[in-house]
Scaffold this motif. Structure first.
Motif, mmCIF file in Angstrom:
data_model
loop_
_atom_site.group_PDB
_atom_site.id
_atom_site.type_symbol
_atom_site.label_atom_id
_atom_site.label_comp_id
_atom_site.label_asym_id
_atom_site.label_seq_id
_atom_site.Cartn_x
_atom_site.Cartn_y
_atom_site.Cartn_z
ATOM 1 N N GLU A 77 42.178 36.569 30.237
ATOM 2 C CA GLU A 77 42.773 36.278 28.925
ATOM 3 C C GLU A 77 42.310 34.914 28.422
ATOM 4 O O GLU A 77 41.895 34.768 27.262
ATOM 5 N N HIS A 78 42.366 33.921 29.278
ATOM 6 C CA HIS A 78 41.971 32.564 28.891
ATOM 7 C C HIS A 78 40.471 32.491 28.591
ATOM 8 O O HIS A 78 40.052 31.879 27.591
ATOM 9 N N ILE A 79 39.658 33.112 29.436
ATOM 10 C CA ILE A 79 38.204 33.072 29.239
ATOM 11 C C ILE A 79 37.823 33.687 27.896
ATOM 12 O O ILE A 79 37.084 33.084 27.095
ATOM 13 N N LEU A 80 38.324 34.885 27.628
ATOM 14 C CA LEU A 80 37.928 35.587 26.410
ATOM 15 C C LEU A 80 38.489 34.929 25.162
ATOM 16 O O LEU A 80 37.838 34.904 24.109
ATOM 17 N N ALA A 95 31.702 41.041 22.577
ATOM 18 C CA ALA A 95 31.950 42.284 23.314
ATOM 19 C C ALA A 95 31.084 42.365 24.563
ATOM 20 O O ALA A 95 31.532 42.831 25.613
ATOM 21 N N ALA A 96 29.838 41.902 24.461
ATOM 22 C CA ALA A 96 28.940 41.935 25.616
ATOM 23 C C ALA A 96 29.512 41.123 26.770
ATOM 24 O O ALA A 96 29.472 41.550 27.932
ATOM 25 N N ILE A 97 30.056 39.957 26.452
ATOM 26 C CA ILE A 97 30.645 39.101 27.485
ATOM 27 C C ILE A 97 31.887 39.748 28.067
ATOM 28 O O ILE A 97 32.093 39.776 29.292
ATOM 29 N N ASP A 98 32.720 40.295 27.205
ATOM 30 C CA ASP A 98 33.937 40.985 27.644
ATOM 31 C C ASP A 98 33.600 42.146 28.581
ATOM 32 O O ASP A 98 34.211 42.310 29.645
ATOM 33 N N ILE A 99 32.620 42.960 28.199
ATOM 34 C CA ILE A 99 32.239 44.115 29.021
ATOM 35 C C ILE A 99 31.732 43.653 30.379
ATOM 36 O O ILE A 99 32.101 44.216 31.423
ATOM 37 N N ALA A 100 30.882 42.626 30.374
ATOM 38 C CA ALA A 100 30.333 42.129 31.640
ATOM 39 C C ALA A 100 31.425 41.589 32.559
ATOM 40 O O ALA A 100 31.390 41.809 33.773
ATOM 41 N N MET A 108 34.707 43.619 41.894
ATOM 42 C CA MET A 108 35.381 42.753 42.864
ATOM 43 C C MET A 108 36.583 43.436 43.497
ATOM 44 O O MET A 108 36.869 43.254 44.682
ATOM 45 N N ILE A 109 37.298 44.241 42.716
ATOM 46 C CA ILE A 109 38.485 44.923 43.253
ATOM 47 C C ILE A 109 38.172 46.361 43.666
ATOM 48 O O ILE A 109 39.046 47.093 44.110
ATOM 49 N N GLN A 110 36.889 46.763 43.471
ATOM 50 C CA GLN A 110 36.417 48.103 43.869
ATOM 51 C C GLN A 110 37.198 49.225 43.183
ATOM 52 O O GLN A 110 37.598 50.217 43.797
ATOM 53 N N LEU A 111 37.400 49.060 41.874
ATOM 54 C CA LEU A 111 38.067 50.074 41.070
ATOM 55 C C LEU A 111 37.332 50.270 39.749
ATOM 56 O O LEU A 111 36.798 49.309 39.181
ATOM 57 N N PRO A 112 37.316 51.485 39.226
ATOM 58 C CA PRO A 112 36.815 51.674 37.865
ATOM 59 C C PRO A 112 37.764 51.009 36.872
ATOM 60 O O PRO A 112 38.967 50.887 37.133
ATOM 61 N N ILE A 113 37.237 50.603 35.734
ATOM 62 C CA ILE A 113 38.035 49.822 34.794
ATOM 63 C C ILE A 113 39.182 50.625 34.189
ATOM 64 O O ILE A 113 40.220 50.070 33.830
ATOM 65 N N HIS A 114 39.045 51.940 34.091
ATOM 66 C CA HIS A 114 40.204 52.699 33.588
ATOM 67 C C HIS A 114 41.405 52.506 34.509
ATOM 68 O O HIS A 114 42.551 52.432 34.037
ATOM 69 N N SER A 115 41.185 52.399 35.803
ATOM 70 C CA SER A 115 42.283 52.141 36.733
ATOM 71 C C SER A 115 42.834 50.731 36.551
ATOM 72 O O SER A 115 44.049 50.508 36.662
ATOM 73 N N TYR A 116 41.971 49.776 36.276
ATOM 74 C CA TYR A 116 42.396 48.395 35.994
ATOM 75 C C TYR A 116 43.372 48.365 34.812
ATOM 76 O O TYR A 116 44.338 47.602 34.802
ATOM 77 N N ARG A 260 39.071 44.429 26.157
ATOM 78 C CA ARG A 260 40.410 43.828 26.124
ATOM 79 C C ARG A 260 41.090 44.089 24.784
ATOM 80 O O ARG A 260 42.209 44.596 24.715
ATOM 81 N N GLU A 261 40.420 43.752 23.692
ATOM 82 C CA GLU A 261 41.041 43.938 22.382
ATOM 83 C C GLU A 261 41.071 45.407 21.971
ATOM 84 O O GLU A 261 42.022 45.847 21.313
ATOM 85 N N ALA A 262 40.057 46.172 22.367
ATOM 86 C CA ALA A 262 40.058 47.600 22.046
ATOM 87 C C ALA A 262 41.259 48.295 22.675
ATOM 88 O O ALA A 262 41.890 49.164 22.059
ATOM 89 N N TYR A 263 41.586 47.922 23.895
ATOM 90 C CA TYR A 263 42.762 48.484 24.559
ATOM 91 C C TYR A 263 44.019 48.164 23.762
ATOM 92 O O TYR A 263 44.849 49.049 23.489
#
Length: 342
Positions: A77-80, A95-100, A108-116, A260-263
């Motif tokens: 949240e702070h970074i973006l 958006a490119a930075i957010d996606i990356a 790092m957490i070994q999960l797909p982002i939909h699970s995040y 982040r914002e699209a969600y």
């Protein structure tokens, strides 16, 4: 420590692509890689000229970022927010930075982002987009899209009737219609929508200019089909009065500054009674893979931007019979990306 790398890239389209606002055969993009410890996250900025961004503007923005000031990838949240506040606009490179960063965290957490995001994996029935063209080319494009169950047809020029007649000469599949602000008279727009309703059309995207608020309010009140905002709805703040003019919103990562914002846009849209379409530009499989992670939040999917290019440098989710099949790879779902070969 964070490090950021980027590469300009030109996506070459398989076919000339025409909408109400112009025609092009390529799209400039900037590809992003963010490294942290032993992990790498990948992102992408796709920049069709109509939105005012370019490789030059993206490079200038990236050169203003001191990525090393951030210490924790999970302080997202702070970074973006910090990056968003560097300068207004520049939504695609943001958006490119957010996606990356999301891709990095997922790995790092070994999960797909939909699970995040707390969302289930979901196969996504996507439309296939066909631009404005001559009847013979339209006929050919429809035939090429035979495996897709829904077609998205671009209208808004002076040959709308010819295009639909050509499409209907070869298929009766459901259609999404995108006029790209091409209709300027509200009464004529309503006539077209009433005609299109009888042609098995499911929705109408951005029929009129985004600033024609009074006309759009009238049209939304009278339309027998859902009106979906695209150019008129870009970021979260645009949703405040959106229900006055639209029945739904086309959320694109390149407009919304990323996942982040699209969600948050999708969640808010549902809260205020708007339906959600997930859309895209001409993009590589990187940005498309990212958008797919939010698929459970959408009623309509239009994520075919990677299928219309000849030089996609990435691989991600498979598409069979017009259905995107999410893999279970960590992050956004890229399969063995090879940065050095791009």
């Amino acid at each position: 420590m964070f490090t950021l790398s980027f590469k300009p890239y030109i996506l070459i389209k398989k076919h000339r692509f025409r909408i109400a606002g112009g025609v092009r055969s390529s799209t400039p993009v900037v590809l992003i890689k963010i490294d942290f410890d032993a992990y790498s996250g990948y992102g992408e900025a796709s920049m069709p000229p109509v939105y005012g961004e370019s490789v030059i503007s993206a490079t200038k923005f990236l050169n203003r970022i001191d990525i090393s000031q951030f210490k924790d990838p999970f302080d997202l949240e702070h970074i973006l927010q910090t990056i968003d506040e560097i300068a207004p606009g520049n939504t695609a490179i943001k958006a490119a930075i957010d996606i990356a960063l999301h891709d990095l965290i997922g790995k790092m957490i070994q999960l797909p982002i939909h699970s995040y995001f707390g969302l289930p994996a979901k196969d996504l029935l996507t439309s296939k987009t066909i631009g404005i063209d001559t009847p013979d080319i339209i006929f050919k494009r429809v035939k090429e899209a035979e495996s897709f169950q829904i077609l998205k047809i671009k209208l808004g020029a002076d040959n709308d009737e010819d295009i639909i007649s050509t499409v209907r000469s070869t298929t009766q599949k459901p259609l999404f219609i995108d006029a790209n602000q091409g209709w300027t008279d509200k009464y004529l727009a309503l006539d077209k929508i009433q005609w299109l309703k009888n042609e098995n059309v499911q929705l109408i995207e951005q029929p009129m200019p985004k600033a024609a608020y009074k006309d759009m309010e009238w049209l939304a009140a009278h339309s027998p089909l859902p009106i979906i905002g695209d150019e008129g709805l870009q970021r979260l703040s645009d949703l405040k009065s959106a229900s006055n003019y639209y029945h739904g919103v086309n959320i694109k990562l390149m407009k919304a500054t990323g996942l982040r914002e699209a969600y948050h846009m999708a969640v808010m849209a549902k809260t205020i009674g708007l339906k959600v379409m997930l859309g895209c530009m001409s993009e590589t499989s990187c940005a498309i893979a990212a958008a797919c992670q939010l698929g459970d939040l959408a009623e309509w999917i239009d994520l075919d931007g990677n299928l219309g290019v000849t030089n996609d440098p990435y691989q991600a989710h498979k598409v069979e019979n017009g259905t995107i099949q999410l893999n279970n790879e960590p992050g956004i779902g890229l399969i063995k990306p090879n940065w050095s070969s791009i």
